[in-house]
Design a protein around this motif. Structure first.
Motif, PDB file in Angstrom:
ATOM      1  N   TYR A   3       0.601  -0.884  -0.136  1.00 24.00           N
ATOM      2  CA  TYR A   3      -0.274  -0.336  -0.127  1.00 24.00           C
ATOM      3  C   TYR A   3       0.379   1.608  -0.205  1.00 24.00           C
ATOM      4  N   LYS A   4       0.721   2.074  -1.242  1.00 23.35           N
ATOM      5  CA  LYS A   4       1.589   3.159  -1.192  1.00 23.35           C
ATOM      6  C   LYS A   4       0.340   4.852  -0.725  1.00 23.35           C
ATOM      7  N   PRO A   5       0.829   5.223   0.784  1.00 19.83           N
ATOM      8  CA  PRO A   5      -0.529   6.500   1.063  1.00 19.83           C
ATOM      9  C   PRO A   5       0.218   7.144   0.553  1.00 19.83           C
ATOM     10  N   THR A   9      -1.972  11.797   3.611  1.00 17.48           N
ATOM     11  CA  THR A   9      -2.305  11.059   4.651  1.00 17.48           C
ATOM     12  C   THR A   9      -1.153  11.100   5.664  1.00 17.48           C
ATOM     13  N   ARG A  10      -3.008  10.697   6.757  1.00 16.49           N
ATOM     14  CA  ARG A  10      -2.439  11.050   9.166  1.00 16.49           C
ATOM     15  C   ARG A  10      -1.406  10.241   9.007  1.00 16.49           C
ATOM     16  N   VAL A  11      -0.203  10.302   9.303  1.00 17.30           N
ATOM     17  CA  VAL A  11       0.734   9.250   9.490  1.00 17.30           C
ATOM     18  C   VAL A  11       0.949   9.806  10.492  1.00 17.30           C
ATOM     19  N   GLY A  41       7.630  11.817   1.383  1.00 16.86           N
ATOM     20  CA  GLY A  41       6.427  11.615   1.541  1.00 16.86           C
ATOM     21  C   GLY A  41       4.957  12.806   1.238  1.00 16.86           C
ATOM     22  N   ARG A  42       4.878  13.961   1.693  1.00 15.68           N
ATOM     23  CA  ARG A  42       4.230  15.259   2.115  1.00 15.68           C
ATOM     24  C   ARG A  42       2.777  14.430   2.622  1.00 15.68           C
ATOM     25  N   TRP A  78      -5.281   8.479  13.152  1.00  7.34           N
ATOM     26  CA  TRP A  78      -3.975   9.082  11.934  1.00  7.34           C
ATOM     27  C   TRP A  78      -5.070   7.728  11.145  1.00  7.34           C
ATOM     28  N   ASP A  79      -4.204   7.660   9.659  1.00  6.27           N
ATOM     29  CA  ASP A  79      -4.353   6.360   8.932  1.00  6.27           C
ATOM     30  C   ASP A  79      -3.001   5.463   8.387  1.00  6.27           C
ATOM     31  N   ALA A  80      -2.152   5.419   9.340  1.00  2.64           N
ATOM     32  CA  ALA A  80      -1.220   5.386   8.874  1.00  2.64           C
ATOM     33  C   ALA A  80       0.245   4.960   9.789  1.00  2.64           C
TER      34      ALA A  80
END
Length: 551
Positions: A3-5, A9-11, A41-42, A78-80
């Motif tokens: 999976y490539k965030p 994406t909220r990390v 990755g911004r 968070w998402d990741a």
């Protein structure tokens, strides 16, 4: 499939180090890598979790840092989660599987910088990640085994395994089996401080608070601050060198003075380490056995004298008692006269009032009157007498150790009968001989009861009293030396003035010696108060008979 965030994406950035093999600089290296990846990755970094010195065996949900983000409401923030390597999340395969499944079920992912292809979806990707978690667990278990073996080796050779130095000692390099190892030696700075504490408290009757205040005024460093100062002076790398400025307290000092390490005895899990039934000595002693025992009695007595007494309590707290046997405490009230003048009333009252029901003897006594009458009664009874110091010499009870050694020798004798190897028989025989030697020494004094020792000081109570200007000092002297004062009035005759009865240490010590068996230590504060109360009640029984006969 990995999976490539996407950007935005909220990390959640997560860092962890374990005590097993890393120093704190690893956290900084992880932070640098995670910050760079977040910028590249911004991603939207919503949190930076740090779990310092947290074992990889602890579940993610139970960790002080990550655990909060595994529960509501932060769970939805968070998402990741982003880590430098998989083992920063866990080194336990079961914990990893539970963590990965919880993230997958909630649509979250794991970004692993050293393994961009990491996949937590069910199937081959999850299986590969599980294998990596298994490898991390095996690595952690290997470290644990290595440390256990090392710890046992250090115990066997009486070596210092590291950590906070015992106050009074410091580790020094020595050669052991061809390698440089550390052993404890008496520290030239803190060792004499332990001797000072012994002499002040056990020999001169100082309170621990008095010693703490003096050490704080002199700038004496506490245990960890002293170790940090030495680290800084010796420019040691990878250790703490910043002095926090922690002040001495009776709690800190008391813990130090109660440890058998002051006798050079090795400790394990808070208890003296035994070998062949006797304590292992891993350093020279600062205090010998008798001095250490004497210090323990003094420290225990100080704690009992101050039990339930606040630092700002009345000087008479723990000295002044009601005929019911309860302590009397200082109270005050404010009254307003018809003229508008406000008056403050200070008085002593039985502590039975705190339970909502006063005892039969309960009376409020004006403080000034109590102080004046107590001083007169004290000097009238004892002013010309020489001050004596009471010291309880603890007894020795080796009966339990004797039974343990007898049991051990019996077991070893049975083991010899089953052994077939001459080497094993020789080893068991050697252990039995050491046990037998210890047993013979213990049987010489199986039980010696404790006793009171009373010695003169050459100073009269009147001279001592005049040297103390304030009641704060006088009250502490009366309490710590064992005086008890009872204030009383015949409950059937409220018109009579108060009567003060002073019970001296000699009165109580004599009563305790007559009433107690050798198995009981009358150094216990409750037992001391009980004996004082018995003496007082004998006095008032005579007084009541006199009043009734003259009525």
């Amino acid at each position: 499939m990995s999976y490539k965030p996407s950007p935005g994406t909220r990390v959640l950035k997560m860092r962890r180090i374990s005590r097993d093999s890393e120093d704190s600089s690893a956290l900084a290296r992880q932070a640098e890598a995670l910050d760079g990846a977040a910028v590249e990755g911004r991603y939207d970094a919503v949190g930076d979790v740090e779990d310092s010195f947290v074992s990889g065996a602890i579940s993610p949900e139970e960790r002080p840092g990550l655990g909060r983000w595994m529960r509501e409401p932060l769970w939805y923030e968070w998402d990741a989660i982003m880590v430098t390597s998989l083992d920063r999340i866990t080194r336990n395969q079961t914990h990893w599987e539970m963590f990965a499944d919880k993230c997958y079920q909630s649509g979250k992912d794991v970004i692993c910088l050293d393994d961009p292809s990491l996949d937590i979806t069910p199937g081959n990707g999850r299986m590969i990640a599980y294998i990596k978690a298994t490898q991390a667990q095996e690595y952690r278990e290997a470290i644990v085994r290595k440390r256990r073996n090392q710890t046992q080796y250090y115990r066997d050779e009486s070596l210092w395994g590291g950590g906070t130095w015992p106050f009074g000692y410091r580790p020094t390099l020595t050669e052991c089996q061809g390698r440089q190892r550390y052993k404890l030696e008496i520290d030239p700075v803190t060792g004499p401080l332990i001797r000072e504490a012994y002499e002040r408290i056990a020999e001169q009757g100082w309170s621990m608070s008095r010693l703490c205040n003096e050490w704080n005024e002199r700038g004496v460093l506490t245990s960890q601050d002293y170790q940090r100062s030495v680290n800084a002076a010796e420019k040691k790398a990878g250790v703490k060198t910043q002095i926090k400025g922690t002040k001495w307290t009776t709690s800190i000092l008391g813990k130090i003075l109660k440890k058998p390490i002051l006798k050079g005895v090795a400790m394990h899990k808070g208890e003296p380490l035994l070998r062949d039934g006797v304590p292992v000595r891993w350093a020279d002693s600062i205090l010998d056995d008798d001095e250490f025992d004497k210090l323990q009695v003094a420290v225990k007595a100080l704690g009992q004298h101050r039990a339930g007494i606040k630092s700002n309590a009345s000087p008479m707290t723990g000295v002044l008692y009601c005929p019911c046997g309860k302590k009397m405490y200082e109270n005050s009230s404010v009254g307003k006269l018809n003229t508008g003048e406000v008056r403050h009333h200070k008085y002593f009252r039985c502590s039975s009032w705190s339970n909502g029901k006063a005892c039969d003897f309960s009376t409020s006594w004006p403080q000034d009157e109590v102080y004046a009458t107590a001083e007169y009664a004290f000097l009238s009874k004892l002013g010309g007498d020489e001050i004596t110091e009471r010291r309880y010499v603890p007894g020795k009870d080796n009966r339990k150790k004797i039974k343990e050694l007898e049991y051990a020798i019996d077991n070893l004798a049975q083991s010899i009968a089953l052994a077939s190897s001459p080497a094993v028989v020789g080893s068991i025989t050697g252990t039995m001989e050491r046990h037998a030697a210890n047993l013979e020494a213990l049987r010489e004094d199986p039980f010696v009861p404790g006793r009171w020792e009373v010695t003169g000081t050459g100073q009269t109570y009147a001279a001592k009293w005049s040297a103390m200007a304030e009641w704060k000092e006088r009250g502490e002297f009366l309490r710590t030396t064992g005086f008890r004062i009872f204030v009383w009035r015949n409950p059937k005759d409220r018109s009579r003035d108060m009567a003060i009865y002073v019970i001296s240490p000699n009165d109580v010590a004599s009563k305790a010696s007559d009433a107690l068996s050798g198995d009981v230590e009358p150094s216990d504060e409750k037992e001391w108060d009980l004996q004082a109360l018995k003496i007082f009640r004998e006095v008032i029984e005579v007084e009541l008979e006199r009043i009734q006969s003259s009525a």
